[in-house]
Scaffold this active site. Structure first.
Site, PDB file in Angstrom:
ATOM      1  N   GLY A 212      33.737  40.964  44.869  1.00 56.83           N
ATOM      2  CA  GLY A 212      35.107  40.634  44.458  1.00 56.83           C
ATOM      3  C   GLY A 212      35.919  41.751  43.838  1.00 56.83           C
ATOM      4  O   GLY A 212      37.145  41.745  43.906  1.00 56.83           O
TER       5      GLY A 212
ATOM      6  N   GLU B  35      35.282  44.080  36.872  1.00 59.01           N
ATOM      7  CA  GLU B  35      35.071  42.744  37.441  1.00 59.01           C
ATOM      8  C   GLU B  35      36.390  42.173  37.939  1.00 59.01           C
ATOM      9  O   GLU B  35      37.454  42.512  37.436  1.00 59.01           O
ATOM     10  CB  GLU B  35      34.524  41.809  36.347  1.00 59.01           C
ATOM     11  CG  GLU B  35      33.028  41.560  36.428  1.00 59.01           C
ATOM     12  CD  GLU B  35      32.635  40.637  37.576  1.00 59.01           C
ATOM     13  OE1 GLU B  35      33.393  40.518  38.574  1.00 59.01           O
ATOM     14  OE2 GLU B  35      31.556  40.035  37.498  1.00 59.01           O
ATOM     15  N   ASP B  36      36.278  41.278  38.910  1.00 54.93           N
ATOM     16  CA  ASP B  36      37.472  40.590  39.402  1.00 54.93           C
ATOM     17  C   ASP B  36      37.836  39.395  38.523  1.00 54.93           C
ATOM     18  O   ASP B  36      38.996  39.145  38.241  1.00 54.93           O
ATOM     19  CB  ASP B  36      37.251  40.129  40.855  1.00 54.93           C
ATOM     20  CG  ASP B  36      35.949  39.341  41.021  1.00 54.93           C
ATOM     21  OD1 ASP B  36      35.115  39.324  40.086  1.00 54.93           O
ATOM     22  OD2 ASP B  36      35.760  38.746  42.096  1.00 54.93           O
TER      23      ASP B  36
ATOM     24  N   ASP C 211      34.564  33.803  34.588  1.00 50.61           N
ATOM     25  CA  ASP C 211      34.701  32.350  34.541  1.00 50.61           C
ATOM     26  C   ASP C 211      33.845  31.858  33.364  1.00 50.61           C
ATOM     27  O   ASP C 211      34.297  31.821  32.230  1.00 50.61           O
ATOM     28  CB  ASP C 211      34.267  31.805  35.901  1.00 50.61           C
ATOM     29  CG  ASP C 211      34.497  30.317  36.064  1.00 50.61           C
ATOM     30  OD1 ASP C 211      34.598  29.615  35.060  1.00 50.61           O
ATOM     31  OD2 ASP C 211      34.570  29.838  37.210  1.00 50.61           O
TER      32      ASP C 211
ATOM     33  N   LYS D 267      39.289  33.174  32.888  1.00 55.26           N
ATOM     34  CA  LYS D 267      39.648  31.763  32.680  1.00 55.26           C
ATOM     35  C   LYS D 267      39.214  31.396  31.268  1.00 55.26           C
ATOM     36  O   LYS D 267      38.052  31.038  31.060  1.00 55.26           O
ATOM     37  CB  LYS D 267      38.910  30.871  33.683  1.00 55.26           C
ATOM     38  CG  LYS D 267      39.335  31.060  35.131  1.00 55.26           C
ATOM     39  CD  LYS D 267      38.548  30.119  36.026  1.00 55.26           C
ATOM     40  CE  LYS D 267      38.803  30.397  37.486  1.00 55.26           C
ATOM     41  NZ  LYS D 267      37.876  29.679  38.380  1.00 55.26           N
TER      42      LYS D 267
ATOM     43  N   VAL E 203      40.981  30.506  42.240  1.00 55.56           N
ATOM     44  CA  VAL E 203      41.950  31.491  42.710  1.00 55.56           C
ATOM     45  C   VAL E 203      41.335  32.376  43.785  1.00 55.56           C
ATOM     46  O   VAL E 203      40.112  32.591  43.814  1.00 55.56           O
ATOM     47  CB  VAL E 203      42.496  32.356  41.542  1.00 55.56           C
ATOM     48  CG1 VAL E 203      43.361  31.518  40.620  1.00 55.56           C
ATOM     49  CG2 VAL E 203      41.378  33.040  40.781  1.00 55.56           C
TER      50      VAL E 203
ATOM     51  N   ASP F 179      37.469  35.416  46.633  1.00 58.38           N
ATOM     52  CA  ASP F 179      37.321  34.632  47.852  1.00 58.38           C
ATOM     53  C   ASP F 179      37.059  33.164  47.562  1.00 58.38           C
ATOM     54  O   ASP F 179      36.710  32.771  46.444  1.00 58.38           O
ATOM     55  CB  ASP F 179      36.129  35.157  48.662  1.00 58.38           C
ATOM     56  CG  ASP F 179      34.799  34.753  48.015  1.00 58.38           C
ATOM     57  OD1 ASP F 179      34.601  35.077  46.831  1.00 58.38           O
ATOM     58  OD2 ASP F 179      33.970  34.106  48.687  1.00 58.38           O
TER      59      ASP F 179
ATOM     60  N   ARG G 123      39.900  37.028  50.831  1.00 62.61           N
ATOM     61  CA  ARG G 123      39.695  38.218  49.998  1.00 62.61           C
ATOM     62  C   ARG G 123      40.804  39.257  50.152  1.00 62.61           C
ATOM     63  O   ARG G 123      41.123  39.980  49.229  1.00 62.61           O
ATOM     64  CB  ARG G 123      38.387  38.920  50.401  1.00 62.61           C
ATOM     65  CG  ARG G 123      37.214  38.509  49.571  1.00 62.61           C
ATOM     66  CD  ARG G 123      36.048  39.460  49.809  1.00 62.61           C
ATOM     67  NE  ARG G 123      34.802  38.734  49.811  1.00 62.61           N
ATOM     68  CZ  ARG G 123      34.188  38.285  48.715  1.00 62.61           C
ATOM     69  NH1 ARG G 123      34.705  38.500  47.534  1.00 62.61           N
ATOM     70  NH2 ARG G 123      33.061  37.627  48.800  1.00 62.61           N
TER      71      ARG G 123
HETATM   72  P1  IMP Z   1      30.922  33.569  35.910  1.00 66.29           P
HETATM   73  O1  IMP Z   1      30.934  32.060  35.799  1.00 66.29           O
HETATM   74  O2  IMP Z   1      31.825  34.221  34.874  1.00 66.29           O
HETATM   75  O3  IMP Z   1      29.535  34.102  35.890  1.00 66.29           O
HETATM   76  O4  IMP Z   1      31.562  33.909  37.322  1.00 66.29           O
HETATM   77  C1  IMP Z   1      30.782  33.827  38.445  1.00 66.29           C
HETATM   78  C2  IMP Z   1      31.435  34.294  39.691  1.00 66.29           C
HETATM   79  O5  IMP Z   1      32.066  33.167  40.273  1.00 66.29           O
HETATM   80  C3  IMP Z   1      32.541  35.341  39.605  1.00 66.29           C
HETATM   81  O6  IMP Z   1      32.081  36.665  39.543  1.00 66.29           O
HETATM   82  C4  IMP Z   1      33.235  35.085  40.933  1.00 66.29           C
HETATM   83  O7  IMP Z   1      32.525  35.711  41.974  1.00 66.29           O
HETATM   84  C5  IMP Z   1      33.115  33.594  41.073  1.00 66.29           C
HETATM   85  N1  IMP Z   1      34.345  32.887  40.654  1.00 66.29           N
HETATM   86  C6  IMP Z   1      34.545  32.179  39.523  1.00 66.29           C
HETATM   87  N2  IMP Z   1      35.774  31.630  39.527  1.00 66.29           N
HETATM   88  C7  IMP Z   1      36.348  32.015  40.692  1.00 66.29           C
HETATM   89  C8  IMP Z   1      37.653  31.762  41.287  1.00 66.29           C
HETATM   90  O8  IMP Z   1      38.532  31.090  40.749  1.00 66.29           O
HETATM   91  N3  IMP Z   1      37.860  32.339  42.487  1.00 66.29           N
HETATM   92  C9  IMP Z   1      36.933  33.115  43.132  1.00 66.29           C
HETATM   93  N4  IMP Z   1      35.721  33.370  42.617  1.00 66.29           N
HETATM   94  C10 IMP Z   1      35.443  32.820  41.405  1.00 66.29           C
HETATM   95 MG    MG Z   2      32.563  38.720  40.518  1.00 68.23          MG
END
Ligand code: IMP
Ligand code: MG
Length: 182
Positions: free
Chosen positions: A44, A99-100, A103, A131, A153, A159, A165
């Site tokens: 991402g 990082e993109d 979450d 978020k 998103v 994606d 993407r």
């Molecule tokens: P984490 O929950 O912070 O570990 O995020 C896990 C991964 O989920 C992120 O790195 C993204 O790859 C994916 N992700 C979480 N939310 C979104 C979103 O809204 N759109 C796209 N990918 C997401």
């Molecule tokens: Mg990611």
């Protein structure tokens, strides 16, 4: 397969402006550093990293790491797996993780634990989006592009099931077509 163009949440112009601001801030903070290593989290972060790195005025090198994050339905399981490690040693280097999206924060918490034992000179985190409503892991984010609502998103690297993407902006999926429960 999801079709159509998702409505705009963050426009291309807004992203460009914010990436420019972040690059200025990072360049100021790392001024005088000659061993800055940008670590992009695949897949991402590839577009954000490309744009951000080209606007930095400090010398830097680039490497990538790939992780996979397992989800149970709409809730993250917290289980993260390393798919591809860095090529370079990071001991003694100033590492900036790029990082993109953050979450739950589980991915970053895993990465930080993994990289800190390798003794970088410093380890900071830059994420394009966050978020805030969902952040559960206690990770410290040093640079945040945008706080966004708890929606799925896509675009600018992000994606949904490997689609969207390469959209030039960040769009939001309708709840019906988004990941379950979002
Ligand atoms: P984490 O929950 O912070 O570990 O995020 C896990 C991964 O989920 C992120 O790195 C993204 O790859 C994916 N992700 C979480 N939310 C979104 C979103 O809204 N759109 C796209 N990918 C997401
Ligand atoms: Mg990611």
């Amino acid at each position: 397969m999801t079709t159509g163009r998702p409505p705009v949440l963050i426009s291309e112009a807004a992203i460009t402006a914010r990436v420019e601001e972040l690059a200025r801030q990072i360049s100021t903070d790392y001024a005088g550093t000659d061993d800055l290593l940008l670590v992009g989290v695949l897949r991402g972060a590839f577009i954000f990293l490309a744009d951000l790195s080209r606007r930095l005025t400090v010398p830097c090198s680039v490497d990538f790491i790939a992780l996979s994050h397992y989800q149970h339905g709409s809730s993250p399981s917290g289980a993260v797996r390393l798919i591809m490690d860095l090529r370079v040693e990071i001991a003694g280097k100033h590492v900036l993780l790029v990082e993109d999206i953050v979450d739950s924060g589980d991915t970053l918490a895993y990465l930080v634990r993994m990289l800190e034992v390798r003794r970088p000179a410093s380890l900071k985190i830059c994420t394009l989006t966050r978020k805030p409503d969902r952040l559960t892991s206690g990770v410290r984010l040093d640079y945040v592009g945008f706080d966004i609502p708890d929606r799925w998103v896509v675009g600018y690297g992000l994606d949904y099931d490997d689609t969207f993407r390469t959209l030039p902006y960040i769009g939001v999926l309708e709840p019906t077509e988004a990941a379950p429960g979002r």
